[in-house]
Motif scaffolding. Sequence first.
Motif, PDB file in Angstrom:
ATOM      1  N   UNK A 197       1.764  11.925 -14.418  1.00 20.36           N
ATOM      2  CA  UNK A 197       2.521  13.160 -14.601  1.00 20.36           C
ATOM      3  C   UNK A 197       3.276  13.138 -15.928  1.00 20.36           C
ATOM      4  N   UNK A 198       3.928  12.021 -16.194  1.00 21.45           N
ATOM      5  CA  UNK A 198       4.714  11.907 -17.428  1.00 21.45           C
ATOM      6  C   UNK A 198       3.833  12.075 -18.652  1.00 21.45           C
ATOM      7  N   UNK A 199       2.736  11.343 -18.658  1.00 20.78           N
ATOM      8  CA  UNK A 199       1.870  11.363 -19.829  1.00 20.78           C
ATOM      9  C   UNK A 199       1.284  12.755 -20.043  1.00 20.78           C
ATOM     10  N   UNK A 200       0.902  13.406 -18.958  1.00 18.01           N
ATOM     11  CA  UNK A 200       0.346  14.751 -19.112  1.00 18.01           C
ATOM     12  C   UNK A 200       1.390  15.720 -19.649  1.00 18.01           C
ATOM     13  N   UNK A 201       2.604  15.557 -19.184  1.00 19.27           N
ATOM     14  CA  UNK A 201       3.663  16.429 -19.699  1.00 19.27           C
ATOM     15  C   UNK A 201       3.875  16.204 -21.193  1.00 19.27           C
TER      16      UNK A 201
ATOM     17  N   UNK B 197      12.969  14.521 -28.684  1.00 18.91           N
ATOM     18  CA  UNK B 197      11.564  14.928 -28.707  1.00 18.91           C
ATOM     19  C   UNK B 197      10.905  14.687 -27.348  1.00 18.91           C
ATOM     20  N   UNK B 198      11.159  13.525 -26.806  1.00 17.26           N
ATOM     21  CA  UNK B 198      10.552  13.186 -25.517  1.00 17.26           C
ATOM     22  C   UNK B 198      10.994  14.152 -24.431  1.00 17.26           C
ATOM     23  N   UNK B 199      12.290  14.363 -24.356  1.00 16.04           N
ATOM     24  CA  UNK B 199      12.819  15.213 -23.294  1.00 16.04           C
ATOM     25  C   UNK B 199      12.313  16.641 -23.437  1.00 16.04           C
ATOM     26  N   UNK B 200      12.240  17.127 -24.654  1.00 21.79           N
ATOM     27  CA  UNK B 200      11.744  18.493 -24.837  1.00 21.79           C
ATOM     28  C   UNK B 200      10.276  18.596 -24.435  1.00 21.79           C
ATOM     29  N   UNK B 201       9.523  17.565 -24.761  1.00 27.27           N
ATOM     30  CA  UNK B 201       8.119  17.588 -24.355  1.00 27.27           C
ATOM     31  C   UNK B 201       8.003  17.593 -22.831  1.00 27.27           C
ATOM     32  N   UNK B 202       8.779  16.775 -22.197  1.00 29.33           N
ATOM     33  CA  UNK B 202       8.663  16.655 -20.750  1.00 29.33           C
ATOM     34  C   UNK B 202       9.102  17.933 -20.055  1.00 29.33           C
ATOM     35  N   UNK B 203      10.110  18.560 -20.584  1.00 29.61           N
ATOM     36  CA  UNK B 203      10.723  19.673 -19.857  1.00 29.61           C
ATOM     37  C   UNK B 203      10.222  21.053 -20.243  1.00 29.61           C
ATOM     38  N   UNK B 204       9.454  21.159 -21.287  1.00 33.78           N
ATOM     39  CA  UNK B 204       9.001  22.510 -21.652  1.00 33.78           C
ATOM     40  C   UNK B 204       8.066  23.008 -20.551  1.00 33.78           C
ATOM     41  N   UNK B 205       8.045  24.310 -20.364  1.00 33.38           N
ATOM     42  CA  UNK B 205       7.337  24.887 -19.201  1.00 33.38           C
ATOM     43  C   UNK B 205       5.816  24.752 -19.305  1.00 33.38           C
TER      44      UNK B 205
END
Lengths: 205, 205
Positions: A197-201, B197-205
């Motif tokens: 899940x993390x990597x795909x996000x 950067x990481x957090x924005x990638x993870x959380x963007x819709x």
Amino acid sequence: MDQPAVLPVGAPRTERADAVRNRRHLLATAREMLAGQGADTLTMDALAERAGLGKGTVFRRFGTRAGIFEALLDDDERAFQEQVLSGPPPLGPGAPPLERLIAYGRARAAFLIEHREIARAALDGSQPVPAGAQTPVSQMHIRVLLGQIPLGAADLDVLAMQLTAALDGPLLLYLSASDLSEAAPQIGERIARGWQDLVERVCRP
Amino acid sequence: MDQPAVLPVGAPRTERADAVRNRRHLLATAREMLAGQGADTLTMDALAERAGLGKGTVFRRFGTRAGIFEALLDDDERAFQEQVLSGPPPLGPGAPPLERLIAYGRARAAFLIEHREIARAALDGSQPVPAGAQTPVSQMHIRVLLGQIPLGAADLDVLAMQLTAALDGPLLLYLSASDLSEAAPQIGERIARGWQDLVERVCRP
DNA sequence: GGCACAAACGGACTTTACCCCGTTTAGTAT
DNA sequence: ATACTAAACGGGGTAAAGTCCGTTTGTGCC
């Protein structure tokens, strides 16, 4: 400043035979002791005595107590690395990088959980042994795969470090749990799913 | 099975005064020694002697060597936690959760780098002390913020653990570097950017 | 085979975290 | 005040990691 003495023309680049023999013997003995008793009874003195060698030798070979467990883990890890570098896809080459990344996380989780006892013991060392730091091989592989995935402007080195830590973190948490070996499969599956899940996000466009 | 003896009606629930006094004195002495000499000269014996107390007392108060550094860090961390829980946005409440998450990573990086010496020493402990595991406060805060961000079907507990590790990993790597204190600001900035950067990638819709 | 020497060995020694347990003391109830 | 109890104290004792250095051994060269 001295020249390094005479330096006989053909300086021995290879480890001496007795050294090789002793290292092997010590590793074998360590595995025995690990299987027979817990990891805590594996003291340097005990290992030396059981192997019929001096304590100095043990330290000369492995440098530190944790070094023994690292060596054991390295040993086991060789097969794993081969699967990664030249095994069948999706773990090995041939699959798209994102899929390889996902497969890698799953495989690594399975590997560490399988070898949990040694892996846990390898954590002991008193030197600073943080999460993703002490796993350069893992980190490098992740780094390489990331390089093959189109990500915008990203600090790939930092991202690789972060992902390595994100993979190792939950695993280390499991390894350091007191019960251990309880519900290993479920935990492995949960970690593997979380990783996917993390990597795909992170990697979606 | 015995009853617990007489159990005088008002059993003392609070720490004894001398215990409190000694803990404080030991922490103060430890800080002195840390400032004066390096962290390695801060042995349990030396600390006890310099504080004019018995060695047993030191262990009774802190349980373990790492316990001392953890106590020191906790001490310093109280102010930080207050900023997080009730300080001004974007670190404190009031900002949107994603921004708070980003600010939190930046602030935590700054905090740990600022207190790098103690933080590094707190890593020593011989018990399994992996990355994001031993930072329940951090992890919980991240977990709560994640809960306020619309993410699809995600295992929030695992994700929080992963992000905690991803934040701590690079920091621990820095803390365990040998030189230390070299180029701290740049490193902090790089970690902070990477986190954002990481957090924005993870959380963007 | 004999030589030279770097590498490896062994085990006593040192250091330090941590344990144990007899003694002292703070805190409470009478 | 006094007695009592649980908590805290002190510091000698133990175990185990890691160091040192004098001795032994494998290896390449003649």
